[in-house]
Design a protein around this motif. Structure first.
Motif, PDB file in Angstrom:
ATOM      1  N   PRO A 128       0.813  -1.222   0.000  1.00 64.44           N
ATOM      2  CA  PRO A 128       0.000   0.000   0.000  1.00 64.44           C
ATOM      3  C   PRO A 128       0.845   1.270   0.000  1.00 64.44           C
ATOM      4  CG  PRO A 128      -0.928  -1.604   1.508  1.00 64.44           C
ATOM      5  CD  PRO A 128       0.389  -2.163   1.037  1.00 64.44           C
ATOM      6  N   SER A 129       1.984   1.242   0.671  1.00 62.90           N
ATOM      7  CA  SER A 129       2.830   2.437   0.703  1.00 62.90           C
ATOM      8  C   SER A 129       3.342   2.793  -0.685  1.00 62.90           C
ATOM      9  CB  SER A 129       4.000   2.249   1.671  1.00 62.90           C
ATOM     10  OG  SER A 129       4.801   1.158   1.276  1.00 62.90           O
ATOM     11  N   THR A 130       3.597   1.779  -1.521  1.00 67.21           N
ATOM     12  CA  THR A 130       4.038   2.036  -2.891  1.00 67.21           C
ATOM     13  C   THR A 130       2.930   2.728  -3.678  1.00 67.21           C
ATOM     14  OG1 THR A 130       5.481   0.107  -2.847  1.00 67.21           O
ATOM     15  CG2 THR A 130       4.840   0.930  -5.024  1.00 67.21           C
ATOM     16  N   VAL A 131       1.714   2.236  -3.520  1.00 63.36           N
ATOM     17  CA  VAL A 131       0.566   2.835  -4.207  1.00 63.36           C
ATOM     18  C   VAL A 131       0.339   4.254  -3.689  1.00 63.36           C
ATOM     19  CG1 VAL A 131      -1.921   2.630  -4.603  1.00 63.36           C
ATOM     20  CG2 VAL A 131      -0.474   0.585  -4.675  1.00 63.36           C
ATOM     21  N   GLU A 132       0.425   4.438  -2.383  1.00 63.46           N
ATOM     22  CA  GLU A 132       0.233   5.765  -1.798  1.00 63.46           C
ATOM     23  C   GLU A 132       1.252   6.760  -2.348  1.00 63.46           C
ATOM     24  OE1 GLU A 132       0.610   4.820   2.321  1.00 63.46           O
ATOM     25  OE2 GLU A 132      -1.471   4.153   2.507  1.00 63.46           O
ATOM     26  N   ASP A 133       2.516   6.358  -2.372  1.00 59.69           N
ATOM     27  CA  ASP A 133       3.568   7.244  -2.882  1.00 59.69           C
ATOM     28  C   ASP A 133       3.334   7.604  -4.344  1.00 59.69           C
ATOM     29  OD1 ASP A 133       4.759   7.059  -0.389  1.00 59.69           O
ATOM     30  OD2 ASP A 133       6.339   5.670  -1.043  1.00 59.69           O
ATOM     31  N   THR A 134       2.924   6.622  -5.133  1.00 57.89           N
ATOM     32  CA  THR A 134       2.681   6.858  -6.559  1.00 57.89           C
ATOM     33  C   THR A 134       1.523   7.822  -6.766  1.00 57.89           C
ATOM     34  OG1 THR A 134       3.504   4.642  -7.059  1.00 57.89           O
ATOM     35  CG2 THR A 134       2.189   5.732  -8.773  1.00 57.89           C
ATOM     36  N   ILE A 135       0.441   7.605  -6.020  1.00 55.85           N
ATOM     37  CA  ILE A 135      -0.725   8.489  -6.161  1.00 55.85           C
ATOM     38  C   ILE A 135      -0.353   9.912  -5.746  1.00 55.85           C
ATOM     39  CG2 ILE A 135      -3.014   9.021  -5.209  1.00 55.85           C
ATOM     40  CD1 ILE A 135      -3.496   5.952  -5.130  1.00 55.85           C
ATOM     41  N   GLU A 136       0.337  10.053  -4.637  1.00 55.81           N
ATOM     42  CA  GLU A 136       0.725  11.388  -4.179  1.00 55.81           C
ATOM     43  C   GLU A 136       1.597  12.088  -5.225  1.00 55.81           C
ATOM     44  OE1 GLU A 136       2.283  13.455  -0.093  1.00 55.81           O
ATOM     45  OE2 GLU A 136       3.193  11.531  -0.640  1.00 55.81           O
ATOM     46  N   LYS A 137       2.572  11.362  -5.754  1.00 55.13           N
ATOM     47  CA  LYS A 137       3.459  11.934  -6.764  1.00 55.13           C
ATOM     48  C   LYS A 137       2.663  12.350  -8.016  1.00 55.13           C
ATOM     49  CE  LYS A 137       6.041   9.563  -9.521  1.00 55.13           C
ATOM     50  NZ  LYS A 137       6.873   8.599 -10.150  1.00 55.13           N
TER      51      LYS A 137
END
Length: 186
Positions: free
Chosen positions: A27-36
């Motif tokens: 989930p942290s990977t998805v979160e970082d990608t969405i934020e970016k």
């Protein structure tokens, strides 16, 4: 941004879309990608971050993330990187391990730790049995029958002809729900 309802919904939708594609990412990977991505859209269009959400598409993002994950796996394989020991597709013993999860949840009252330990031990043993065909240290360890992995798979299938149903995510989820459990993320 991460504390907003829009962000949390975007992460949940993207993770669900990835699951439909059979891809698991942290989930942290998805979160970082969405934020970016949202910040990049806001910056490029010179709009506020909250306005950039109208351009968010969980399905399209999941497609890109799944494509990248598969491309990484293929490039790693091409460069000789090892693969996790995975059973063949449709392996009856893997289906047995999957089928045991709902029963284990019911027996332990939902103790997820116990369920995971049970799955891990069964998978470990199944992997060893599968690997015995090429294990010189295991010669003679299974008695006069030797290493009859294929016979073992046939026996499982004969005893439970519908065992392959456990590879259907919906069947498995329904069985978990039938014993009174569901998986939700807080």
């Amino acid at each position: 941004m991460r504390n907003t309802k829009a962000f949390k919904e975007a992460v949940a939708q993207t993770l669900a879309e990835l699951a439909r594609r059979g891809v698991t990412l942290a989930p942290s990977t998805v979160e970082d990608t969405i934020e970016k991505n949202i910040n990049a859209v806001a910056e490029q269009l010179r709009i506020q971050v909250r306005s950039a959400w109208r351009y968010f598409d969980a399905s399209a993002l999941a497609d890109r993330l799944a494509h990248n994950a598969r491309a990484f796996e293929e490039s790693s394989a091409a460069e000789g990187a090892g693969h996790a020991p995975m059973p063949p597709v449709g392996n009856p013993e893997l289906a047995l391990v999957l089928a045991g999860v709902p029963d284990s949840l019911a027996q332990t009252g939902g103790d997820l730790y116990s369920v995971i330990v049970n799955v891990a031990v069964n998978a470990w043993m199944a992997g060893h049995i599968h690997g015995e065909d090429g294990c010189t240290g295991c010669d003679g360890s299974r008695g006069p029958a030797g290493h009859a992995w294929e016979a073992r798979m046939r026996t499982i299938t004969e005893l439970q002809p519908d065992i392959a149903k456990w590879f259907d995510r919906d069947v498995w989820t329904a069985a978990v729900n039938d014993v009174g459990f569901t998986v939700t993320r807080r």
